[in-house]
Structure formats: structure tokens, C-alpha cells
Design a protein around this motif. Structure first.
Motif, mmCIF file in Angstrom:
data_model
loop_
_atom_site.group_PDB
_atom_site.id
_atom_site.type_symbol
_atom_site.label_atom_id
_atom_site.label_comp_id
_atom_site.label_asym_id
_atom_site.label_seq_id
_atom_site.Cartn_x
_atom_site.Cartn_y
_atom_site.Cartn_z
ATOM 1 N N MET A 1 0.836 -1.193 0.000
ATOM 2 C CA MET A 1 0.000 0.000 0.000
ATOM 3 C C MET A 1 0.874 1.247 0.000
ATOM 4 S SD MET A 1 -2.669 1.290 2.949
ATOM 5 C CE MET A 1 -1.503 2.248 3.874
ATOM 6 N N ASP A 2 0.534 2.259 -0.814
ATOM 7 C CA ASP A 2 1.242 3.529 -0.785
ATOM 8 C C ASP A 2 0.940 4.236 0.524
ATOM 9 O OD1 ASP A 2 1.069 6.710 -1.475
ATOM 10 O OD2 ASP A 2 2.686 5.721 -2.561
ATOM 11 N N GLU A 3 1.924 4.917 1.101
ATOM 12 C CA GLU A 3 1.754 5.499 2.433
ATOM 13 C C GLU A 3 0.657 6.550 2.485
ATOM 14 O OE1 GLU A 3 5.492 5.373 5.174
ATOM 15 O OE2 GLU A 3 5.858 6.685 3.460
ATOM 16 N N THR A 4 0.330 7.188 1.345
ATOM 17 C CA THR A 4 -0.671 8.237 1.345
ATOM 18 C C THR A 4 -2.053 7.724 0.978
ATOM 19 O OG1 THR A 4 -0.117 8.761 -0.942
ATOM 20 C CG2 THR A 4 1.031 9.997 0.772
ATOM 21 N N SER A 5 -2.201 6.427 0.706
ATOM 22 C CA SER A 5 -3.510 5.868 0.384
ATOM 23 C C SER A 5 -4.304 5.637 1.653
ATOM 24 C CB SER A 5 -3.342 4.553 -0.378
ATOM 25 O OG SER A 5 -2.732 3.600 0.443
ATOM 26 N N ASP A 71 -1.568 17.467 7.181
ATOM 27 C CA ASP A 71 -2.242 17.947 5.967
ATOM 28 C C ASP A 71 -1.277 18.029 4.784
ATOM 29 O OD1 ASP A 71 -4.707 18.185 7.147
ATOM 30 O OD2 ASP A 71 -4.422 20.279 7.721
ATOM 31 N N ARG A 72 0.010 18.218 5.062
ATOM 32 C CA ARG A 72 0.988 18.351 3.989
ATOM 33 C C ARG A 72 1.554 17.010 3.558
ATOM 34 N NH1 ARG A 72 3.904 22.732 6.679
ATOM 35 N NH2 ARG A 72 5.655 21.293 6.836
ATOM 36 N N SER A 73 1.832 16.146 4.535
ATOM 37 C CA SER A 73 2.540 14.902 4.213
ATOM 38 C C SER A 73 2.091 13.767 5.131
ATOM 39 C CB SER A 73 4.054 15.129 4.349
ATOM 40 O OG SER A 73 4.779 13.956 4.088
ATOM 41 N N PRO A 74 0.898 13.205 4.910
ATOM 42 C CA PRO A 74 0.398 12.123 5.782
ATOM 43 C C PRO A 74 1.015 10.772 5.426
ATOM 44 C CG PRO A 74 -1.229 12.657 4.103
ATOM 45 C CD PRO A 74 -0.081 13.588 3.876
ATOM 46 N N LYS A 75 2.094 10.428 6.112
ATOM 47 C CA LYS A 75 2.793 9.171 5.851
ATOM 48 C C LYS A 75 3.013 8.413 7.158
ATOM 49 C CE LYS A 75 5.382 10.985 1.874
ATOM 50 N NZ LYS A 75 6.742 11.212 1.328
ATOM 51 N N VAL A 76 2.797 7.116 7.118
ATOM 52 C CA VAL A 76 3.011 6.291 8.294
ATOM 53 C C VAL A 76 4.466 6.350 8.753
ATOM 54 C CG1 VAL A 76 2.980 3.936 9.187
ATOM 55 C CG2 VAL A 76 1.104 4.740 7.753
ATOM 56 N N SER A 77 5.372 6.414 7.794
ATOM 57 C CA SER A 77 6.792 6.449 8.140
ATOM 58 C C SER A 77 7.153 7.708 8.922
ATOM 59 C CB SER A 77 7.656 6.345 6.881
ATOM 60 O OG SER A 77 7.407 7.442 6.018
ATOM 61 N N PHE A 132 2.313 15.225 18.962
ATOM 62 C CA PHE A 132 2.256 15.117 17.502
ATOM 63 C C PHE A 132 1.426 13.919 17.059
ATOM 64 C CE2 PHE A 132 3.866 13.580 13.483
ATOM 65 C CZ PHE A 132 4.178 14.707 12.737
ATOM 66 N N VAL A 133 1.393 12.865 17.877
ATOM 67 C CA VAL A 133 0.871 11.570 17.442
ATOM 68 C C VAL A 133 -0.611 11.590 17.123
ATOM 69 C CG1 VAL A 133 0.479 9.182 18.179
ATOM 70 C CG2 VAL A 133 2.680 10.300 18.652
ATOM 71 N N LEU A 134 -1.441 12.136 18.007
ATOM 72 C CA LEU A 134 -2.891 12.002 17.866
ATOM 73 C C LEU A 134 -3.451 12.670 16.614
ATOM 74 C CD1 LEU A 134 -5.429 10.822 19.033
ATOM 75 C CD2 LEU A 134 -5.608 12.782 20.571
ATOM 76 N N PRO A 135 -3.173 13.938 16.346
ATOM 77 C CA PRO A 135 -3.735 14.529 15.117
ATOM 78 C C PRO A 135 -3.173 13.899 13.843
ATOM 79 C CG PRO A 135 -2.202 16.045 16.156
ATOM 80 C CD PRO A 135 -2.423 14.936 17.125
ATOM 81 N N TYR A 136 -1.913 13.493 13.892
ATOM 82 C CA TYR A 136 -1.310 12.889 12.708
ATOM 83 C C TYR A 136 -1.924 11.515 12.446
ATOM 84 C CZ TYR A 136 2.343 12.467 9.168
ATOM 85 O OH TYR A 136 3.007 12.374 7.972
ATOM 86 N N ALA A 137 -2.121 10.737 13.510
ATOM 87 C CA ALA A 137 -2.756 9.432 13.353
ATOM 88 C C ALA A 137 -4.201 9.573 12.880
ATOM 89 C CB ALA A 137 -2.711 8.675 14.678
ATOM 90 N N ALA A 138 -4.892 10.615 13.349
ATOM 91 C CA ALA A 138 -6.270 10.849 12.916
ATOM 92 C C ALA A 138 -6.332 11.095 11.415
ATOM 93 C CB ALA A 138 -6.858 12.029 13.686
ATOM 94 N N LYS A 139 -5.397 11.888 10.902
ATOM 95 C CA LYS A 139 -5.364 12.153 9.456
ATOM 96 C C LYS A 139 -5.145 10.859 8.672
ATOM 97 C CE LYS A 139 -4.959 14.777 5.729
ATOM 98 N NZ LYS A 139 -6.033 15.660 5.230
#
Length: 512
Positions: A1-5, A71-77, A132-139
Motif C-alpha cells: 500500500m502507498d503510504e498516502t492511500s 495535511d501536507r505529508s500524511p505518511k506512516v513512516s 504530535f501523534v494524535l492529530p497525525y494518526a487521525a489524518k
């Protein structure tokens, strides 16, 4: 899976698990932080105020930046890397805590400033990363706008549940059974493992450096602990109530070896000569003034056992008398049994509970004398034992000729005497005769020192002391000038504020 999918089921579960773990880590880090700070700057409300305020501010900064970057770069990595960095920043706390706290504690500034700076330097950086974790994980977790509210609510719930679990795990298990420093080890490991769980194949030089930093911190702390134990029989002990240090040293007054117990780096809470049962500290001798103020005493109460130095001496000196000891910390009694020659005695009863709770329910008129030697850290008496309401209970449980004797760490004049002035005026509201004794006459009146406060239920005249030892101690009586200090009450007792003046005075004296 692509990280942004959009997230698959596995990634979604991984994100939810991550939010739960990081929520737990935040609360364990905060609660444990109070133990890290306590040996250097105490356990007052200033500490909790600073810790909570600084960590909330740091989390807020992390929330803001995490949402912005998501919002700019939603990546799991990216999320995995930030969590790994949080582990590295916890490792910085492990490695730098002694140096930072020692430097801050030595500053000639108020306790409030020391508490804020210590919290800021040691706990803010990792807290920003954890925020940082919670809003980023939500996205990353949101699959469509139609269910975004449900998804965000679920993540916030999981984070909060993690925080609740972390709160109970920290207070009921990690701090009393693992210890404050080793709890930091576990937090760093948990963050590293969580990061690898999210992105297993994203290792780089930064992460290798972070693990090296962690291992260096662990090696440093464990080596120092081993050397301290080897050369001074030093042991760091965490209980449910305090972070204690147990070690052998030399008594500066006699030059004899002693075993010392401390809960801060400035004052020794209890000590015992290795080759005798003689009292180490002069203030303990002043509790024997009970023989003068109530010669017929038979049954006494000691509030604050610690290493049980005076209760042991009391039992040896008065074979026909009994004593009850209220010690809030069962671990302290265990330490006294294992290291300070405390033995079972039918004339000694020990109650493991908060002293104010004990006073509230104790029977009227059952004690001839009450000796109070209860401290938190840095010479601070627990505020709820200093108030008018507490004094009324103390008077109530004394017999008609009973006497209260209270050890206090204060100055006799100047700004550092504000607590003493307030406490004397509090006791005068309840007791008929209140006196002050300066334990060490060589100390200046404005220096922080042990002072014995004696409060009698009756103002009946007393005869001159026949014993030379008692007469010598009575000669230390200090006449306090009248004061307009407001008596302390359960509603308003700024004990920590008053004590901050004493600590600042002590810090200036040490720096000279």
C-alpha cells in the motif's frame, strides 16, 4: 500500500494501538516526572502545577504541529519516525536528569521558577513529540469525510483510555515496584517498539543514534548505581510515597560512620550510628523534654516514623511507657526493620495511614504526649498537619496535662520564618502554652534550622528542671516576637509558599 492511500484494516489497527500506547506513555511520563523532580526540588503543589502546565503546553504545541504536517505529508513512516524521536527524547531525560536538576536546584531563584525550568528542560521536548501523534494518526486513519467525526472520536477515546491505564499502572505498579529511573527505560523501549511496529523497515542513522543515546543513558545510570552501592552501600529506593536514598557516610559532628536515609539532596531525614544506638541528630534529644513538660507520661504518639530513630530511643529510655507511631509509608517501616534495627515490641504499635486521617478518628484524651516529626521533602511539613483543624484534633486526643512537640525546619527571623510565625499563631488558637526551642544555638536566627515547638494543653506553672540534661535543653528557649501572621486553616494554608523562602535562604547560605 502507498503510504498516502487510505488505511487498510491492519494499518488502522496499528494506528489505534499506537494512539493507545502513546496516551499511556504521556501519563506515566508525567506522574513519574514528579518522582524524578522530588529529590531535588520537593513534592509541593508547585511541582505538580509546573509539570502539568508544561506538559499540557508541550502537548498543545505537538497537536498543532502534528495536524499542520499531517495535511501536507500524511505518511506512516513520518509518524513512526516522530515516535522514535520521542523515545530518543525520553532517553535524554534518562541521561541528563541528574545534571539538569542539580544545576537548576543550585540556582538562586524561587521554587516556582525552579519547578518550571526543571519541567521545561526535562519533560517538554518528549511531550511535544508525543502530542504530535494524535492529530497525525487521525489524518492517516480517516477514510472519508462522512465518518471523520466517528474516527476522530474513536482515536481520542483510545488515547484517553490509554492515559487512564497509564495512570493506574504508574501509580500502582511501576513507581513502587520498578522505580522511577527504570520506568523511564520502559517508556523509551515502548516508544521504540511502537515505532518499529508501525514502520518495520524504516531504519536509518538517526534511529541508530537514538538507540545509542538510550543505551548510553542506561549504562551510565546503572554504572553509577553500582559504584555507589559498592563504595557507600548506596541504594535508591522508590516507595509509594517517596524516592529514597540509603547510604553509609560519616557524621560531620562526631566523625563516626552512620547509615543515612534521605529523600532530597540537601537534608538527611534519618540516620543511625553503625556502632551504637545513640541518637545522631540533636533535635531528637529535644523530644525528651516530655519528661519536663509532662513528667508522668505513659502513653505517647509519634507522627512520622521514617527510620524510627526516636521511637527506638524512647522504648530504651522509658521501659514503663508505650508509644504508637503513625507512618504513612509501609515501605519506610520495612526499611527501618531491615536496616535500622527496628524490632517488634509489645509497647510499640505502628499504624500505616495518613496522620490526619488517624487524628480525625482517634479517641479523645488517650495520649500524654504527641511528638510530630513528619516531613515530605526539603523540610516541608505536610500542610494538612499544620492547620487549625489539625491542631484541634491534636488537642482533643491529648489528656488534660498533655503536650505536643513538633519538629520544624524553619528560620527564627527574617523571610524564612513566615511558616513558623503562622504555625505558632495557629497553635496559640488552640493550646494554652506555646513555646519555641532553638536546637542549635550556634545557628543564626535567619538560617534554616531545626526548631522544636512545644504546645501544652494546660498553662499550669512548672517547677525548675532538676536534671542537668533537661535544664540545658530548656536554656535553648527562644522568645518569638509577636506576629500578625494569619493562622493556617484547611481552607488556606500556603505552607509551600512559606517554605520556599526557607529554601531560598538555604540555597544562598550554601552558595556563600
Amino acid at each position: 500500500m502507498d503510504e498516502t492511500s487510505k488505511p487498510t484494516g491492519r494499518v488502522g489497527i496499528a494506528l489505534e494501538t499506537t494512539v493507545f500506547i502513546c496516551g499511556a506513555v504521556v501519563m506515566i511520563y508525567e506522574i513519574n516526572g514528579s518522582r524524578i523532580l522530588a529529590p531535588f526540588i520537593g513534592t509541593s503543589t508547585y511541582i505538580w502545577t509546573s509539570l502539568i502546565g508544561v506538559i499540557l503546553a508541550s502537548l498543545s504545541l505537538g497537536y498543532w504541529y502534528g495536524g499542520k504536517l499531517a495535511d501536507r505529508s500524511p505518511k506512516v513512516s513520518v509518524l513512526a519516525s516522530v515516535i522514535f524521536i520521542a523515545g530518543a527524547l525520553v532517553s535524554v531525560t534518562i541521561l541528563a536528569k541528574e545534571v539538569v536538576l542539580g544545576s537548576v536546584a543550585a540556582m538562586n531563584t524561587g521554587l516556582e521558577v525552579k519547578a518550571v525550568l526543571s519541567s521545561l528542560f526535562l519533560f517538554a521536548p518528549a511531550s511535544v513529540a508525543l502530542g504530535f501523534v494524535l492529530p497525525y494518526a487521525a489524518k492517516l486513519r480517516i477514510s472519508s469525510l462522512s465518518d471523520s467525526g466517528k474516527t476522530v472520536g474513536r482515536l481520542y477515546a483510545l488515547s484517553t483510555i490509554g492515559s487512564i491505564a497509564g495512570t493506574f499502572v504508574a501509580g500502582f505498579f511501576l513507581i513502587p515496584f520498578v522505580g522511577s529511573t527504570r520506568t523511564l527505560y520502559l517508556l523509551a523501549i515502548a516508544l521504540f517498539v511502537t515505532s518499529v511496529f508501525l514502520a518495520p523497515f524504516s531504519f536509518n542513522r538517526v534511529k541508530i543514534a537514538a538507540i545509542t543515546l538510550f543505551l548510553t543513558g542506561v549504562a551510565f545510570n546503572e554504572t553509577v548505581a553500582l559504584l555507589q552501592f559498592r563504595f557507600n552501600s548506596f541504594q535508591a529506593i522508590d516507595t509509594g510515597y517517596a524516592h529514597l536514598s540509603l547510604f553509609e557516610t560519616i557524621d560531620s559532628r562526631t566523625g563516626k560512620p552512620i547509615l543515612a536515609l534521605t529523600n532530597d539532596p540537601y537534608f538527611t531525614q534519618s540516620a543511625m550510628f553503625l556502632d551504637s544506638d545513640e541518637l545522631v541528630f540533636d533535635y531528637n534529644r529535644f523530644f525528651h523534654l516530655v519528661r519536663y513538660f509532662n513528667p508522668g507520661f505513659k502513653h505517647s504518639l509519634m507522627i512520622g516514623g521514617a527510620a524510627y530513630s526516636f521511637p527506638r530511643d524512647y522504648l530504651n529510655a522509658y521501659p514503663d511507657a508505650t508509644i504508637d507511631v503513625v507512618e504513612i509509608d509501609p515501605k519506610m517501616t520495612q526499611i527501618a526493620r531491615e536496616h535500622f534495627r527496628l524490632r517488634d515490641d509489645p509497647r510499640l504499635k505502628i499504624f500505616h495511614e495518613d496522620a490526619r486521617v488517624f487524628l480525625n478518628r482517634a479517641s479523645e484524651g488517650q495520649y500524654d504526649a504527641i511528638m510530630m516529626d513528619a516531613f515530605g521533602t526539603l523540610f516541608s511539613i505536610p500542610y494538612h498537619l499544620t492547620t487549625l483543624e489539625a491542631a484541634r484534633h491534636l488537642r482533643r486526643i491529648l489528656k488534660d496535662d498533655g503536650v505536643l512537640m513538633m519538629n520544624a525546619g524553619v528560620a527564627l527571623s527574617g523571610p524564612a520564618s513566615r511558616f513558623l510565625q503562622a504555625e505558632i499563631n495557629t497553635l496559640k488558637q488552640v493550646f494554652d502554652d506555646v513555646r519555641v526551642f532553638k536546637v542549635k544555638s550556634e545557628y543564626g536566627d535567619e538560617e534554616l534550622q531545626n526548631v522544636m515547638i512545644v504546645a501544652r494543653k494546660s498553662a499550669a506553672p512548672l517547677e525548675a528542671a532538676a536534671e542537668t540534661q533537661l535544664a540545658e535543653m530548656l536554656s535553648h528557649e527562644y522568645v518569638m516576637p509577636s506576629s500578625v501572621a494569619t493562622p493556617l486553616t484547611d481552607e488556606l494554608a500556603p505552607v509551600e509558599y512559606y517554605n520556599s523562602f526557607g529554601l531560598n535562604t538555604h540555597a544562598r547560605t550554601r552558595a556563600q
